[in-house]
Design a protein around this motif. Structure first.
Motif, mmCIF file in Angstrom:
data_model
loop_
_atom_site.group_PDB
_atom_site.id
_atom_site.type_symbol
_atom_site.label_atom_id
_atom_site.label_comp_id
_atom_site.label_asym_id
_atom_site.label_seq_id
_atom_site.Cartn_x
_atom_site.Cartn_y
_atom_site.Cartn_z
ATOM 1 N N GLU A 64 0.736 -1.235 0.031
ATOM 2 C CA GLU A 64 -0.147 0.048 -0.091
ATOM 3 C C GLU A 64 0.815 1.420 -0.066
ATOM 4 O O GLU A 64 2.094 1.212 0.449
ATOM 5 C CB GLU A 64 -0.819 0.244 0.954
ATOM 6 N N TYR A 82 -7.721 -6.768 1.440
ATOM 7 C CA TYR A 82 -8.505 -5.927 2.380
ATOM 8 C C TYR A 82 -9.917 -6.862 1.830
ATOM 9 O O TYR A 82 -10.947 -6.220 2.193
ATOM 10 C CB TYR A 82 -8.800 -4.756 2.058
ATOM 11 N N THR A 90 -13.334 -2.817 5.118
ATOM 12 C CA THR A 90 -12.143 -2.965 5.792
ATOM 13 C C THR A 90 -11.509 -2.048 5.114
ATOM 14 O O THR A 90 -10.603 -1.444 5.606
ATOM 15 C CB THR A 90 -11.550 -4.602 5.464
ATOM 16 N N LEU A 91 -11.752 -1.949 3.695
ATOM 17 C CA LEU A 91 -10.610 -1.053 2.766
ATOM 18 C C LEU A 91 -10.989 0.469 3.306
ATOM 19 O O LEU A 91 -10.247 1.194 3.615
ATOM 20 C CB LEU A 91 -10.940 -1.230 1.214
ATOM 21 N N LYS A 94 -9.446 1.388 6.736
ATOM 22 C CA LYS A 94 -8.032 1.721 6.556
ATOM 23 C C LYS A 94 -7.764 2.866 5.769
ATOM 24 O O LYS A 94 -6.904 3.653 6.303
ATOM 25 C CB LYS A 94 -7.534 0.372 5.625
#
Length: 168
Positions: A64, A82, A90-91, A94
């Protein structure tokens, strides 16, 4: 400010070179969301900010990246870490944790863009193996006066879909 976003080129370099030639003069940032299947030294990736995808065994791209362009903070990842094929939650978490306003990802080969909790989640589709449509696509993001316009385009530059977002 414009940002070119591509993903899932799976070893093909002609498309990357074509898009670079088409947009490098106008794009402040060029992003590849992984599964290039190329090494860092490959000339086709020169100028692109690149992350590692699940099919990237050559090279040592990061999983990332956090980067900025035009006052916007971008979180870039491939998406496989993710679980994006099941949920974008979840993405989203983050990206929010990183203070990003835009999260760019690939993996599913399905183009799409939506704003959730003030974060634009953007998948440019695939420039080699699209799913859900026949056009091989990429995204061109433009931010003007707080409004983000996303154009999904075919390799020849034709617009196949367009959306506008205000991140508030």
């Amino acid at each position: 400010m414009k940002v070119l976003i591509v993903s899932d080129s799976h070893g093909s370099t002609a498309e990357l070179e074509q898009l670079k030639a088409l947009h490098q003069q106008e794009a402040e940032l060029m992003i590849h969301c992984g599964d290039s299947e190329l090494g860092e030294a490959d000339e086709a990736l020169a100028g692109y900010t690149v992350v590692r995808g699940n099919c990237d065994w050559r090279g040592s791209f990061p999983n990332e990246i956090i980067t900025e362009a035009g006052g916007l903070r971008f979180f870039v990842t491939h998406g496989h870490l993710y679980n994006i094929k099941m949920t974008l939650q979840t993405l989203l978490y983050k990206a929010m944790e990183q203070g990003a306003r835009v999260a760019c990802f690939g993996h599913s080969h399905v183009l799409g863009a939506e704003v959730i909790n003030g974060v634009l989640l953007l998948n440019p589709g695939s420039i080699l193996l699209p799913r859900g449509r026949k056009e091989k696509t990429y995204a061109l993001l433009e931010c003007k006066n707080g409004v983000i316009q996303v154009q999904f385009r075919e390799l020849n530059g034709n617009v196949v879909a367009q959306q506008e977002f205000s991140l508030g």
